[in-house]
Design a protein around this motif. Structure first.
Motif, short mmCIF file in Angstrom:
data_model
loop_
_atom_site.label_atom_id
_atom_site.label_comp_id
_atom_site.label_asym_id
_atom_site.label_seq_id
_atom_site.Cartn_x
_atom_site.Cartn_y
_atom_site.Cartn_z
N LEU A 117 0.83 -1.18 0.03
CA LEU A 117 -0.15 0.13 0.00
C LEU A 117 1.05 1.31 0.15
CD1 LEU A 117 -2.96 1.02 0.11
CD2 LEU A 117 -2.69 1.06 2.68
N ALA A 118 2.11 1.11 0.80
CA ALA A 118 2.96 2.42 0.94
C ALA A 118 3.42 3.03 -0.67
CB ALA A 118 4.05 1.98 1.74
N GLN A 119 3.46 1.94 -1.61
CA GLN A 119 4.02 2.32 -2.92
C GLN A 119 2.82 1.96 -4.18
OE1 GLN A 119 5.51 -0.62 -5.32
NE2 GLN A 119 4.29 -1.67 -3.87
N PHE A 120 1.62 1.83 -3.42
CA PHE A 120 0.59 1.32 -4.44
C PHE A 120 0.41 2.16 -5.72
CE2 PHE A 120 -4.11 0.39 -5.18
CZ PHE A 120 -3.64 -0.62 -5.90
N HIS A 121 0.62 3.62 -5.23
CA HIS A 121 0.69 4.88 -6.33
C HIS A 121 1.40 4.61 -7.54
CE1 HIS A 121 3.29 6.23 -3.49
NE2 HIS A 121 4.01 7.08 -4.38
N HIS A 122 2.58 3.67 -7.47
CA HIS A 122 3.38 3.53 -8.29
C HIS A 122 2.73 2.13 -9.38
CE1 HIS A 122 6.33 6.25 -7.07
NE2 HIS A 122 6.40 5.54 -5.84
N TRP A 123 1.88 1.53 -8.96
CA TRP A 123 1.28 0.52 -9.87
C TRP A 123 0.50 0.94 -10.89
CZ3 TRP A 123 -0.93 -4.16 -6.99
CH2 TRP A 123 -0.05 -4.66 -5.69
N GLU A 124 0.63 0.19 -12.00
CA GLU A 124 -0.13 0.30 -13.35
C GLU A 124 -1.66 0.64 -13.05
OE1 GLU A 124 0.25 0.67 -17.57
OE2 GLU A 124 1.66 0.89 -16.02
N ARG A 125 -2.14 1.72 -13.18
CA ARG A 125 -3.73 1.88 -13.15
C ARG A 125 -4.23 1.56 -11.71
NH1 ARG A 125 -5.89 -2.04 -17.58
NH2 ARG A 125 -7.99 -1.06 -16.74
N TRP A 126 -3.45 2.15 -10.76
CA TRP A 126 -3.69 1.91 -9.13
C TRP A 126 -5.29 2.43 -9.02
CZ3 TRP A 126 -4.27 5.93 -5.36
CH2 TRP A 126 -3.87 6.89 -5.95
N ARG A 127 -5.46 3.53 -9.44
CA ARG A 127 -6.86 4.45 -9.08
C ARG A 127 -7.94 3.39 -9.54
NH1 ARG A 127 -6.96 9.88 -7.81
NH2 ARG A 127 -4.78 10.91 -7.80
N TRP A 128 -7.80 2.82 -10.88
CA TRP A 128 -8.66 1.98 -11.34
C TRP A 128 -8.86 0.73 -10.56
CZ3 TRP A 128 -8.75 -3.30 -13.09
CH2 TRP A 128 -9.92 -3.60 -13.75
N ILE A 129 -7.84 0.14 -9.97
CA ILE A 129 -7.80 -1.02 -9.27
C ILE A 129 -8.80 -0.74 -7.92
CG2 ILE A 129 -6.68 -2.55 -7.83
CD1 ILE A 129 -4.12 -2.32 -9.85
N MET A 130 -8.54 0.34 -7.12
CA MET A 130 -9.26 0.79 -5.99
C MET A 130 -10.58 1.12 -6.44
SD MET A 130 -7.05 0.80 -3.39
CE MET A 130 -7.91 1.90 -2.03
N GLU A 131 -11.14 1.53 -7.49
CA GLU A 131 -12.38 1.86 -7.86
C GLU A 131 -12.97 0.71 -8.55
OE1 GLU A 131 -11.60 5.05 -10.75
OE2 GLU A 131 -11.24 6.55 -9.15
#
Length: 202
Positions: A117-131
């Motif tokens: 979670l600490a570096q999740f914003h570096h993942w590909e399309r991380w906002r899409w995953i959360m949504e």
């Protein structure tokens, strides 16, 4: 369902724990058992990946990691899978898209350690995953503060289920996530490799 893919029926809540599992260890098994209890999951699937796009070094052969994982986690509600090999996906977002197509009506929950979670914003399309799917976060040693202060935690702060509400995670529409502190085991795949205790077949 196609041969080689785990069975799931519409309405079931399946937790997805992705990773290289290079090698699998009791820490993986521990967070899996806790996730089943804490997030209202019917089953957990381990997604043994072909390789981690964020890591330069390739993992041991997937067959060795699958074999070791199945020997470790002998649990009636856990399946060890090579779904990402079969679907040809490497990024979590791609894997989720494939699973949502293959399993209509099944509710998936993405599981991760607090370090992710600490570096999740570096993942590909991380906002899409959360949504798209609920996310269950399990605290690991030394990562609790950085995870809670992470970009993802701040952006989706209003979507967090706290306390006992975490048990509703699998039935909650995304975006929804829960953070659970666990009595953790000080073990990691990298430490096992460094100690020379993981010797896969060549």
């Amino acid at each position: 369902m196609r041969s080689g893919f785990p069975y799931a029926r519409a309405g079931q809540v399946i937790g997805l724990l992705g990773g290289s599992f290079d090698p699998p260890h009791e820490g993986h098994a521990h967070i899996t058992r806790e996730a089943l209890k804490r997030f209202g999951l019917d089953r957990v699937w381990w997604l043994v990946s072909p390789g981690n796009p964020l890591k330069a070094r390739g993992p041991a052969p997937v067959e060795d990691r699958m074999r070791a994982a199945r020997a470790l986690i002998r649990h009636p509600r856990v399946d060890v899978t090579d779904i990402e090999v079969r679907t040809g996906t490497r990024y979590t977002a791609e894997t989720l898209e494939a699973l949502l197509r293959l399993y209509p009506g099944v509710r998936f929950v993405w599981l991760m350690g607090a370090d992710n979670l600490a570096q999740f914003h570096h993942w590909e399309r991380w906002r899409w995953i959360m949504e798209t799917v609920p996310v269950g976060v399990l605290a690991r040693p030394g990562e609790r503060i950085s995870a809670r202060m992470s970009v993802a935690a701040r952006v989706f702060g209003a979507s967090r289920l706290k306390g006992q509400r975490a048990r509703l995670l699998g039935q909650t529409e995304a975006p929804a996530w829960a953070f659970q502190n666990l009595p953790m085991m000080e073990v990691s795949s990298s430490a096992i490799r460094a100690a020379g205790d993981w010797v896969p077949s060549v």
